[in-house]
Design an enzyme around this catalytic site. Structure first.
Site, mmCIF file in Angstrom:
data_model
loop_
_atom_site.group_PDB
_atom_site.id
_atom_site.type_symbol
_atom_site.label_atom_id
_atom_site.label_comp_id
_atom_site.label_asym_id
_atom_site.label_seq_id
_atom_site.Cartn_x
_atom_site.Cartn_y
_atom_site.Cartn_z
ATOM 1 N N LYS A 1 0.736 -1.081 -0.023
ATOM 2 C CA LYS A 1 -0.104 -0.030 0.276
ATOM 3 C C LYS A 1 0.817 1.289 0.137
ATOM 4 C CE LYS A 1 -3.132 -2.767 -0.060
ATOM 5 N NZ LYS A 1 -2.400 -3.948 -0.265
ATOM 6 N N GLY B 1 8.666 -22.170 16.016
ATOM 7 C CA GLY B 1 7.695 -22.622 16.955
ATOM 8 C C GLY B 1 7.160 -24.182 16.649
ATOM 9 N N GLY C 1 -1.218 -14.277 -12.986
ATOM 10 C CA GLY C 1 -2.070 -14.360 -11.973
ATOM 11 C C GLY C 1 -2.778 -12.934 -11.899
ATOM 12 N N GLY D 1 -5.075 -11.933 -9.954
ATOM 13 C CA GLY D 1 -5.986 -11.838 -8.823
ATOM 14 C C GLY D 1 -5.741 -10.488 -8.034
ATOM 15 N N ILE E 1 -3.312 -9.536 -5.497
ATOM 16 C CA ILE E 1 -2.035 -8.973 -5.762
ATOM 17 C C ILE E 1 -1.207 -8.886 -6.840
ATOM 18 C CG2 ILE E 1 0.451 -10.143 -4.943
ATOM 19 C CD1 ILE E 1 -0.979 -11.688 -2.613
ATOM 20 N N GLU F 1 -3.460 -14.740 -17.270
ATOM 21 C CA GLU F 1 -4.496 -15.410 -16.194
ATOM 22 C C GLU F 1 -5.251 -16.689 -16.814
ATOM 23 O OE1 GLU F 1 -6.834 -16.714 -13.476
ATOM 24 O OE2 GLU F 1 -5.666 -14.770 -13.107
ATOM 25 N N ALA G 1 -6.129 -10.117 6.149
ATOM 26 C CA ALA G 1 -5.564 -9.871 7.494
ATOM 27 C C ALA G 1 -6.856 -9.469 8.305
ATOM 28 C CB ALA G 1 -4.747 -8.586 7.385
ATOM 29 N N HIS H 1 -22.616 16.430 3.107
ATOM 30 C CA HIS H 1 -22.533 16.871 1.748
ATOM 31 C C HIS H 1 -21.111 17.960 1.727
ATOM 32 C CE1 HIS H 1 -23.456 18.181 -2.227
ATOM 33 N NE2 HIS H 1 -23.675 19.550 -1.691
#
Length: 468
Positions: free
Chosen positions: A56, A120, A184, A186, A188, A207, A323, A447
């Site tokens: 962004k 982990g 792709g 989409g 991203i 695509e 997210a 407005h």
């Protein structure tokens, strides 16, 4: 061995939010996360480090450059010789990321959450808890939350490396590629393609599906394709990639389209064909944690896995890989663990594509509503009839409302236009409370604002729009 009430594996939006909410609710909480940025641990997962936030930042920078080049003159602002300082632009992006990831670390400290940097792993059950290997240190957790997220899906013919990159690599080009390929179309792929097109690249998007943004409402997807093609993005649909080769000069992609074989040369190639659950190193097999046939952790409606005391949330359980969806699951699960009524309404999760114009929607499309056997009514209103959009200089797009013709219940809202990522929120609130298009239409909107288009679209559902 140290003991925690809650151990979260994964520090992305699902994991860090779950950890914070659990700590707020009085649980002794820890989080282990293996993400590394610039050689050190960095909380926030893909979203904050190499996904939502940096993309962004680059979208905004590239839009400003485009505005200076093409739109400033219309506002009476003459600018000559504007050029891109890419290293400075990338530095600004990195600064935004540093601030936000540092903010998560601060929140962990504020809420007394113990943080481990590294892998982990689920090790074994011990009594009523689970032993976790947290970056080399064994700890005991009464309850475990798996929030390990997802990873970019690789194309077997085009493994990542060299001139072939996924989303994070596409945010780190040292120079603007003259010819950029994107596999792709989409969210991203279109966002990243838009960034580099505005900065000067010739962008070709390949695509496999026969249409564009097929999850969106038909009216929105058609308008979006028209706008993006007008900007210079080149799209090819129903494409079958047959070969990908790279050398020092770039990447050669061979594909079939309409029974024709095509070979295209690119300086860089972005592969953006979806994401897969990230469970590598988790120890799922060792403890018998059940995964489905696609590798997602199996959970019930309360995020419980097949193992007592182990839960999972976020991208690793599938569904919308967003997210904000992951964050809400983190909050809901922490509250469930505290005996509260945590809940996520998956029917009204908003989707946003941060292109120019922006695209946003929530709820059912007109087609989906009809497939459910509902009789619908729709209302649509253009930004070209809105004073604020005209004053802003961006009257592209519209808002479309889908409502139940019998009950007037608001079923879905679909937008393409300026700042619609911010406009979708009020419609989600209406749908969350089971509201009607009349509720939206009767709500007073200031407005002049862009939000008046939302009100007018709701009025148009009853054929009483005021300014059209």
């Amino acid at each position: 061995m140290d003991t925690f009430d809650v151990m979260v594996i994964g520090g992305g939006p699902a994991g860090y939010v779950a950890a914070i909410r659990a700590a707020q609710l009085g649980f002794r909480t820890a989080c282990v996360d293996e993400f590394t940025r610039n050689g050190k641990g960095s909380l926030g997962g893909t979203c904050l480090n190499v996904g939502c936030i940096p993309s962004k930042a680059m979208l905004d920078s590239s839009e400003r450059f485009e505005m200076i080049q093409h739109d400033a003159a219309e506002h009476g602002i003459d600018v000559d010789g504007a050029r891109v300082n890419l290293s400075k632009m990338l530095g600004r992006k990195a600064g935004v990321v540093d601030k936000l990831t540092g903010g998560v670390a601060y929140l962990f400290k504020k809420n007394k959450i113990t943080s481990f940097h590294g892998l982990g792993q689920l090790v074994r059950q011990e009594g009523e808890g689970w032993v976790i290997n947290a970056a080399g240190t064994e700890v005991l957790a009464k309850q475990v939350i798996v929030a390990t997220g997802s990873s970019p899906r690789a194309l077997p013919l085009a493994p990542f490396g060299g001139h072939i990159v996924e989303n994070s690599g596409a945010l780190e080009f040292s120079e603007v590629p003259a010819r950029l390929g994107v596999i792709g179309a989409g969210v991203i792929g279109v966002e990243l393609g838009s960034v580099w097109r505005r900065l000067g690249a010739q962008v070709t998007i390949l695509e496999a599906l026969p249409g564009f943004l097929m999850a969106a409402d038909d009216a929105v997807s058609k308008e979006a394709l028209k706008q993006f093609q007008k900007q210079g993005l080149e799209f090819h649909f129903s494409v079958n990639i047959t070969d990908v080769q790279q050398d020092d000069a770039g990447v050669t992609v061979s594909y079939t389209e309409k029974d024709q074989t095509v070979t295209a040369q690119f300086d860089k190639l972005i592969v953006s064909i979806g994401r897969v659950p990230h469970t590598a190193g988790l120890g799922a097999d060792a403890v018998g944690l059940a995964l489905d046939e696609r590798g997602f952790v199996k959970v019930d409606s309360h995020y419980r896995t097949n193992l007592a005391g182990i839960y999972a949330i976020g991208d690793v359980i599938g569904g919308a890989m967003l997210a904000h969806k992951a964050e809400e699951e983190g909050v809901a699960l922490a509250e469930m663990l505290a005996g509260q009524a945590g809940h996520v309404n998956y029917d009204v999760i908003p989707w946003v594509i941060y292109t120019s114009p922006e695209i946003a929607w929530a709820g059912l499309t007109e087609k989906q509503a009809k497939e459910k056997g509902l009789t619908v009514k729709t209302g649509q209103f253009p930004f070209s009839a809105n004073g604020r959009a005209l004053g802003h200089g961006d009257p592209r797009g519209f808002v479309k409302v889908v409502a139940d013709a019998q009950t007037d219940r608001l079923l879905g809202v679909h937008m393409i236009g300026p700042n619609v990522s911010e406009l979708i929120g009020e419609t989600v609130a209406i749908m969350e409370f089971g509201g009607s298009s009349e509720d939206l239409a009767r709500t007073v909107h200031a407005h002049p604002t862009l939000s008046e288009v939302v009100k007018e679209a709701a009025l148009a559902a009853d054929k009483r729009a005021l300014h059209m």
